[in-house]
Scaffold this active site. Structure first.
Site, PDB file in Angstrom:
ATOM      1  N   SER A   1       5.116   6.829   2.195  1.00 11.57           N
ATOM      2  CA  SER A   1       5.568   5.494   2.618  1.00 11.57           C
ATOM      3  C   SER A   1       4.958   4.422   1.731  1.00 11.57           C
ATOM      4  O   SER A   1       3.835   4.576   1.243  1.00 11.57           O
ATOM      5  CB  SER A   1       5.127   5.230   4.070  1.00 11.57           C
ATOM      6  OG  SER A   1       5.564   6.262   4.940  1.00 11.57           O
TER       7      SER A   1
ATOM      8  N   ASN B   1       0.849  -1.192   0.000  1.00 14.41           N
ATOM      9  CA  ASN B   1       0.000   0.000   0.000  1.00 14.41           C
ATOM     10  C   ASN B   1       0.879   1.235   0.000  1.00 14.41           C
ATOM     11  O   ASN B   1       1.971   1.245   0.583  1.00 14.41           O
ATOM     12  CB  ASN B   1      -0.875  -0.007   1.253  1.00 14.41           C
ATOM     13  CG  ASN B   1      -1.811   1.193   1.309  1.00 14.41           C
ATOM     14  OD1 ASN B   1      -2.236   1.704   0.282  1.00 14.41           O
ATOM     15  ND2 ASN B   1      -2.119   1.637   2.519  1.00 14.41           N
TER      16      ASN B   1
ATOM     17  N   ASP C   1      -2.573   0.785   8.108  1.00 17.81           N
ATOM     18  CA  ASP C   1      -1.272   1.371   7.724  1.00 17.81           C
ATOM     19  C   ASP C   1      -0.187   1.006   8.730  1.00 17.81           C
ATOM     20  O   ASP C   1       0.696   1.818   9.036  1.00 17.81           O
ATOM     21  CB  ASP C   1      -1.402   2.899   7.617  1.00 17.81           C
ATOM     22  CG  ASP C   1      -2.391   3.296   6.524  1.00 17.81           C
ATOM     23  OD1 ASP C   1      -3.143   4.260   6.738  1.00 17.81           O
ATOM     24  OD2 ASP C   1      -2.416   2.617   5.482  1.00 17.81           O
TER      25      ASP C   1
ATOM     26  N   HIS D   1       1.085   5.266   1.104  1.00 20.75           N
ATOM     27  CA  HIS D   1       0.413   6.142   2.068  1.00 20.75           C
ATOM     28  C   HIS D   1       1.107   7.499   2.067  1.00 20.75           C
ATOM     29  O   HIS D   1       2.343   7.555   2.156  1.00 20.75           O
ATOM     30  CB  HIS D   1       0.445   5.511   3.464  1.00 20.75           C
ATOM     31  CG  HIS D   1      -0.299   6.298   4.491  1.00 20.75           C
ATOM     32  ND1 HIS D   1      -1.673   6.347   4.539  1.00 20.75           N
ATOM     33  CD2 HIS D   1       0.148   7.096   5.486  1.00 20.75           C
ATOM     34  CE1 HIS D   1      -2.040   7.145   5.530  1.00 20.75           C
ATOM     35  NE2 HIS D   1      -0.955   7.606   6.120  1.00 20.75           N
TER      36      HIS D   1
HETATM   37  C1  GRF Z   1      -2.505   8.693  -2.712  1.00 22.68           C
HETATM   38  O1  GRF Z   1      -1.747   9.694  -2.054  1.00 22.68           O
HETATM   39  C2  GRF Z   1      -2.606   7.477  -1.853  1.00 22.68           C
HETATM   40  O2  GRF Z   1      -1.450   7.151  -1.122  1.00 22.68           O
HETATM   41  C3  GRF Z   1      -3.684   7.896  -0.901  1.00 22.68           C
HETATM   42  O3  GRF Z   1      -4.634   8.567  -1.694  1.00 22.68           O
HETATM   43  C4  GRF Z   1      -3.957   9.105  -2.818  1.00 22.68           C
HETATM   44  C5  GRF Z   1      -4.577   8.529  -4.047  1.00 22.68           C
HETATM   45  O4  GRF Z   1      -4.194   9.325  -5.096  1.00 22.68           O
HETATM   46  N1  GRF Z   1      -4.252   6.745  -0.239  1.00 22.68           N
HETATM   47  P1  GRF Z   1      -4.401   8.786  -6.600  1.00 22.68           P
HETATM   48  O5  GRF Z   1      -5.794   8.181  -6.654  1.00 22.68           O
HETATM   49  O6  GRF Z   1      -3.310   7.778  -6.852  1.00 22.68           O
HETATM   50  O7  GRF Z   1      -4.249  10.030  -7.423  1.00 22.68           O
END
Ligand code: GRF
Length: 195
Positions: A134, A105, A143, A107
């Protein structure tokens, strides 16, 4: 290495991975994109000719059924790696148990700082002067899995959630692509990372 990417939103991280994987040198291929809704990011899959599926989220009361359908869809494709990139749902424990540690994942914070669905907003609210991005192995916490890569991102005066997230995302994308590459080459052994 075959990769499935799960999204809920704009899919900017997905697009970066699709662009990287379009290069013949990149050792991984995105074979399917999944979403919990008709996410805008599905358009990136279509543009790159990658199949996609949607398992519509129908509320927390149906989390288990949702997870079972998502799991069935993933098993059809049997990817080597599942990447959550902006999937705004917690996976049921049964799904994590089947796929982790081949389940990672991204984050937008420097975990373990600011976990959860609002990591960018929480860093701002905390008055932090720096946060980060991360990439972790998904475990059955929020997370909380083993950290595979992370990097600090500065918070600047006048930042709001949008401007800060826009500064984090390019770092996030770079980390994600590098982690997928290192998993594909065997340099990064997920089994060894799992606790
Ligand atoms: C990313 O920053 C991801 O880590 C977080 O939400 C955002 C999603 O952005 N969970 P995208 O859909 O990839 O533009």
């Amino acid at each position: 290495l075959t990769v499935a990417v799960l999204i809920s939103g704009t899919g900017s991280n997905l697009r970066a991975l699709l662009e990287a994987a379009a290069s013949p040198e990149f050792p991984a291929r995105v074979i399917v994109v999944g979403a919990d809704r008709e996410a805008d990011g599905l358009a990136h899959a279509e543009e790159f000719g990658i199949p996609s599926f949607v398992v519509p989220w129908r509320g927390a009361a149906e989390r288990e059924e949702w997870g079972e359908e998502l799991d069935r869809q993933l098993q059809v494709w049997a990817p080597d790696l599942v990447v959550l990139s902006g999937l705004m749902r917690l996976l049921p424990a049964a799904v994590v148990a089947r796929w982790s540690p081949r389940l990672i994942n991204t984050h937008p914070a420097y975990l373990p700082e600011f976990p959860g669905a609002h990591g960018v907003r929480d860093a701002l609210a905390a008055g932090a002067t720096r946060t980060g991005a991360s990439v972790i192995v998904v475990d059955d916490g929020v997370d909380s899995g083993p950290i595979l890569a992370q990097e600090r991102v500065p918070i600047l005066p006048g930042d709001d959630e949008h401007s800060l997230h826009d500064r984090i995302k390019p770092v996030e994308r770079r980390l994600l692509i590098d982690v997928v590459r290192r998993i594909a080459t065997g340099e990064l052994d997920l089994a060894a990372s799992a606790i």
